[in-house]
Scaffold this active site. Structure first.
Site, PDB file in Angstrom:
ATOM      1  N   HIS A  50       0.823  -1.214   0.000  1.00 59.82           N
ATOM      2  CA  HIS A  50       0.000   0.000   0.000  1.00 59.82           C
ATOM      3  C   HIS A  50       0.857   1.265   0.000  1.00 59.82           C
ATOM      4  O   HIS A  50       1.925   1.301   0.631  1.00 59.82           O
ATOM      5  CB  HIS A  50      -0.902   0.015   1.233  1.00 59.82           C
ATOM      6  N   VAL A 173       3.278 -23.554  20.430  1.00 55.97           N
ATOM      7  CA  VAL A 173       3.574 -23.114  21.797  1.00 55.97           C
ATOM      8  C   VAL A 173       2.305 -23.302  22.629  1.00 55.97           C
ATOM      9  O   VAL A 173       1.246 -22.758  22.295  1.00 55.97           O
ATOM     10  CB  VAL A 173       4.046 -21.638  21.804  1.00 55.97           C
ATOM     11  N   LYS A 249     -11.182  -1.699   3.255  1.00 60.99           N
ATOM     12  CA  LYS A 249     -10.897  -0.923   2.028  1.00 60.99           C
ATOM     13  C   LYS A 249     -11.873  -1.282   0.916  1.00 60.99           C
ATOM     14  O   LYS A 249     -11.768  -0.771  -0.189  1.00 60.99           O
ATOM     15  CB  LYS A 249      -9.462  -1.193   1.581  1.00 60.99           C
ATOM     16  N   ILE A 334      -1.800  -7.285  13.811  1.00 58.04           N
ATOM     17  CA  ILE A 334      -1.176  -6.823  12.560  1.00 58.04           C
ATOM     18  C   ILE A 334      -2.093  -7.183  11.390  1.00 58.04           C
ATOM     19  O   ILE A 334      -1.859  -8.135  10.653  1.00 58.04           O
ATOM     20  CB  ILE A 334       0.250  -7.413  12.380  1.00 58.04           C
TER      21      ILE A 334
HETATM   22  C1  LIG Z   1      -8.158 -10.629   3.513  1.00 53.65           C
HETATM   23  C2  LIG Z   1      -6.863  -9.938   3.832  1.00 53.65           C
HETATM   24  C3  LIG Z   1      -6.279  -9.046   2.915  1.00 53.65           C
HETATM   25  C4  LIG Z   1      -5.096  -8.398   3.223  1.00 53.65           C
HETATM   26  N1  LIG Z   1      -4.487  -7.633   2.270  1.00 53.65           N
HETATM   27  C5  LIG Z   1      -3.317  -7.009   2.549  1.00 53.65           C
HETATM   28  C6  LIG Z   1      -2.650  -6.260   1.559  1.00 53.65           C
HETATM   29  O1  LIG Z   1      -3.037  -6.232   0.398  1.00 53.65           O
HETATM   30  N2  LIG Z   1      -1.536  -5.583   1.916  1.00 53.65           N
HETATM   31  C7  LIG Z   1      -1.057  -5.584   3.174  1.00 53.65           C
HETATM   32  O2  LIG Z   1      -0.092  -4.889   3.441  1.00 53.65           O
HETATM   33  N3  LIG Z   1      -1.639  -6.350   4.131  1.00 53.65           N
HETATM   34  C8  LIG Z   1      -2.736  -7.068   3.836  1.00 53.65           C
HETATM   35  N4  LIG Z   1      -3.331  -7.863   4.773  1.00 53.65           N
HETATM   36  C9  LIG Z   1      -2.704  -7.983   6.092  1.00 53.65           C
HETATM   37  C10 LIG Z   1      -1.545  -8.974   6.087  1.00 53.65           C
HETATM   38  O3  LIG Z   1      -1.883 -10.137   5.377  1.00 53.65           O
HETATM   39  C11 LIG Z   1      -1.203  -9.326   7.535  1.00 53.65           C
HETATM   40  O4  LIG Z   1      -0.998  -8.125   8.230  1.00 53.65           O
HETATM   41  C12 LIG Z   1       0.023 -10.165   7.664  1.00 53.65           C
HETATM   42  O5  LIG Z   1      -0.009 -11.278   6.821  1.00 53.65           O
HETATM   43  C13 LIG Z   1       0.147 -10.621   9.118  1.00 53.65           C
HETATM   44  O6  LIG Z   1       1.264 -11.451   9.233  1.00 53.65           O
HETATM   45  P1  LIG Z   1       1.588 -12.170  10.605  1.00 53.65           P
HETATM   46  O7  LIG Z   1       2.944 -12.759  10.464  1.00 53.65           O
HETATM   47  O8  LIG Z   1       1.361 -11.227  11.734  1.00 53.65           O
HETATM   48  O9  LIG Z   1       0.457 -13.279  10.773  1.00 53.65           O
HETATM   49  P2  LIG Z   1       0.352 -14.772  10.198  1.00 53.65           P
HETATM   50  O10 LIG Z   1       0.756 -14.840   8.797  1.00 53.65           O
HETATM   51  O11 LIG Z   1      -1.004 -15.246  10.551  1.00 53.65           O
HETATM   52  O12 LIG Z   1       1.447 -15.561  11.036  1.00 53.65           O
HETATM   53  C14 LIG Z   1       1.250 -15.945  12.365  1.00 53.65           C
HETATM   54  C15 LIG Z   1       1.826 -17.334  12.536  1.00 53.65           C
HETATM   55  O13 LIG Z   1       1.803 -17.706  13.911  1.00 53.65           O
HETATM   56  C16 LIG Z   1       1.561 -19.104  13.984  1.00 53.65           C
HETATM   57  N5  LIG Z   1       1.079 -19.440  15.333  1.00 53.65           N
HETATM   58  C17 LIG Z   1      -0.098 -19.111  15.888  1.00 53.65           C
HETATM   59  N6  LIG Z   1      -0.194 -19.608  17.129  1.00 53.65           N
HETATM   60  C18 LIG Z   1       0.976 -20.273  17.377  1.00 53.65           C
HETATM   61  C19 LIG Z   1       1.471 -21.018  18.469  1.00 53.65           C
HETATM   62  N7  LIG Z   1       0.745 -21.199  19.601  1.00 53.65           N
HETATM   63  N8  LIG Z   1       2.698 -21.577  18.376  1.00 53.65           N
HETATM   64  C20 LIG Z   1       3.446 -21.432  17.245  1.00 53.65           C
HETATM   65  N9  LIG Z   1       3.003 -20.739  16.163  1.00 53.65           N
HETATM   66  C21 LIG Z   1       1.789 -20.156  16.231  1.00 53.65           C
HETATM   67  C22 LIG Z   1       0.536 -19.325  12.894  1.00 53.65           C
HETATM   68  O14 LIG Z   1       0.470 -20.683  12.501  1.00 53.65           O
HETATM   69  C23 LIG Z   1       1.018 -18.394  11.794  1.00 53.65           C
HETATM   70  O15 LIG Z   1       1.852 -19.064  10.875  1.00 53.65           O
HETATM   71  C24 LIG Z   1      -4.496  -8.577   4.487  1.00 53.65           C
HETATM   72  C25 LIG Z   1      -5.069  -9.479   5.390  1.00 53.65           C
HETATM   73  C26 LIG Z   1      -6.221 -10.182   5.045  1.00 53.65           C
HETATM   74  C27 LIG Z   1      -6.772 -11.207   5.970  1.00 53.65           C
END
Ligand SMILES: Cc1cc2nc3c(=O)[nH]c(=O)nc-3n(C[C@H](O)[C@H](O)[C@H](O)COP(=O)(O)OP(=O)(O)OC[C@H]3O[C@@H](n4cnc5c(N)ncnc54)[C@H](O)[C@@H]3O)c2cc1C
Length: 484
Positions: A50, A173, A249, A334
């Site tokens: 973005h 975890v 959005k 996030i």
């Molecule tokens: C529909 C949609 C559209 C989006 N479009 C955009 C976009 O176009 N541009 C943009 O900038 N952002 C976008 N986003 C946001 C973006 O995808 C997220 O902000 C980002 O992927 C978050 O990453 P993360 O690593 O925090 O979460 P995740 O990718 O969910 O990673 C978290 C990880 O933690 C692991 N986990 C959970 N609990 C445990 C546990 N107890 N022990 C070990 N591991 C664990 C999970 O398995 C997972 O792999 C969008 C989100 C969605 C849902």
């Protein structure tokens, strides 16, 4: 052994943080409950980098979106990940929409982002010929772009691993014990000791925080569904957003780097943090939304649908802080624009670690570069021939739709943080992502996984334990084998 840092979660945020930490002389472990990186929200999103006009000024979302967007060119160059700065449109189709576009433009200015309001219909059509004739104005953000979210996350993890970070998969975890001198992280696979924990568990970040007694935010999963069209269904130069709603959005129409177009996402709050199912109502909603932007697209060309879960915190902003438990850092809530903001968030987490007293000694050996895997389909025939002469496995096509060879599948398994499942192969090679949606390649990929990982066919799974494809053999010896 005591780890310097444990990262919980291998999504794009966890992997960016892990790569940043790998620049320093620290023992770092990433614990991931799934069988691969990028198994949560990071694989189910719009893949848009973005520009930064949309987030409320003064929020973490705005801050890290703005800081991170310009960093994408260099990081993607280093990691050999394709990134296209194609710009984005917000499209108005109603008279009052122009005021909304102007409000967004001003909001962008407050965030330090320059956008252009285009009201000339001829110019709009020239820039985006397939856009609806109803468009009476667009907000053009030239710094917006597109990236493959899983391509980026996998590359970040590979590079972190090459630089010393260890990844453990299928390691959920389950509890954390905080003692004065250290913290004990408990999984079914064992216990791990550390001083620093970074909680990047996506929709489960509130659950992890509660494990150390910190129950100060709630994460609601907000599902977004998508439909994906076959390659080259229609030419689209950039993502098209409708006017935004209060909740999101809006439903967009956007291109991918591989010449697909998708519609989505909608926004539905759920209770179940694992519910990535798609629904008839949801699909109808997003098709109706997408058609408002691209009315002439052929709906018969839809090849699949999928969904991702936004991690929406009750503060409605990112939560990124060292908590009152020294060494326990929450990186939670996030949601979008989290993929974009990932690079800036990871730099900020390094500052938090430094401020907390962790000694950060830069490693001379850190290598920011990651070699791109060979993708046969990108080469001319003479070059393909050269590859096949060197390794005959390049001549054995496993996925016909995407032209993926056996050599590429084997490479995906053998690379750092290599694939162990069908989905792992899919996200690294595109095997199974084409028109037939894995109808042709599944049996072939299963055999290669079984051979390379030295596991029985019955142990090969789609996405880790519980998703195995085969129960047992129906015949001990086939008729065909007898005849040989
Ligand atoms: C529909 C949609 C559209 C989006 N479009 C955009 C976009 O176009 N541009 C943009 O900038 N952002 C976008 N986003 C946001 C973006 O995808 C997220 O902000 C980002 O992927 C978050 O990453 P993360 O690593 O925090 O979460 P995740 O990718 O969910 O990673 C978290 C990880 O933690 C692991 N986990 C959970 N609990 C445990 C546990 N107890 N022990 C070990 N591991 C664990 C999970 O398995 C997972 O792999 C969008 C989100 C969605 C849902």
């Amino acid at each position: 052994m005591k780890w310097d840092v444990i990262v919980i979660g291998a999504g794009v945020i966890g992997c960016t943080i892990a790569r940043n930490i790998s620049k320093y002389s620290l023992n770092t472990l990433v614990l991931e409950k799934s069988s691969d990186v990028c198994s949560g929200t990071s694989k189910g999103n719009s893949g848009i980098v973005h520009a930064g006009y949309a987030a409320e000024p003064g929020t973490f979302k705005a801050k890290f979106n703005t800081i991170s967007n310009p960093l994408f060119d260099q990081v993607c160059k280093d990691l050999n990940v394709e990134f296209r700065r194609c710009g984005t449109f917000v499209v108005s189709t109603i008279d009052s929409g122009i005021n909304q576009l102007e409000e967004l433009r001003i909001r962008g200015e407050k965030n330090g982002i320059k956008t252009e309001l285009i009201l000339d219909k001829k110019k709009i059509k020239e820039m985006e010929p397939n856009l609806t004739d109803d468009a009476n104005g667009v907000l053009y953000a030239s710094t917006g772009g597109i990236v493959s979210p899983y391509g980026l996350t996998i590359a970040l993890a590979e590079n972190a691993n090459m630089n010393g970070v260890e990844f453990r998969f299928n390691s959920e975890v389950e509890n954390i014990e905080v003692k004065e001198s250290s913290k004990k992280v408990m999984t079914k696979e064992g216990e791990f000791h550390t001083n620093y924990i970074i909680n990047v568990a996506g929709v489960y970040a509130d659950k992890i925080s509660k494990m150390v007694g910190l129950d100060y935010f709630k994460i609601t999963p907000r599902r977004g569904e998508y439909v994906l069209f076959d390659k080259e269904t229609l030419k689209l130069n950039r993502p098209l957003f409708p006017l935004p709603t209060k909740k999101s959005k809006g439903i967009l129409a956007a291109p991918t780097l591989h010449k697909h177009v998708f519609f989505g996402p909608n926004a539905v709050d759920l209770d179940d943090k694992a519910d990535t199912s798609t629904t008839t109502e949801g699909i109808e909603e997003i098709i109706a939304g997408g058609l408002k932007l691209l009315p002439n697209i052929n709906l018969r060309k839809i090849i699949t649908n999928f969904a991702g879960l936004r991690a929406v915190s009750d503060t409605n902003d990112f939560i990124i802080e060292e908590t009152k438990i020294k060494g326990f850092i929450n990186v939670a809530g996030i949601q979008s624009p989290g993929l974009t903001a990932s690079l800036g968030i990871a730099d900020y987490v390094i500052d938090i670690l430094r401020d907390s007293g962790l000694e950060l000694l830069e490693k001379e050996s850190f290598n920011p570069r990651r070699e791109r895997p060979i993708s046969l389909t990108n080469f001319p025939n003479e070059k393909k021939h050269e590859f096949i002469m060197k390794d005959q496995n390049y001549g054995n096509i496993v996925c016909r739709c995407e032209h993926v060879s056996e050599a590429e599948v084997i490479d995906a398994i053998k690379r750092p943080v290599g694939a162990t499942t069908l989905d792992g192969i899919k996200f690294r090679t595109r095997c199974g992502m084409g028109r037939c949606q894995a109808g042709f390649c599944t049996a072939r990929t299963v055999k290669i996984l079984s051979k390379e990982l030295d596991i029985p066919i019955e142990k090969v799974s789609k996405m880790g334990p519980g998703s195995e494809l085969f129960v047992s053999k129906t015949k001990f010896k086939s008729v065909w084998e007898d005849k040989k």
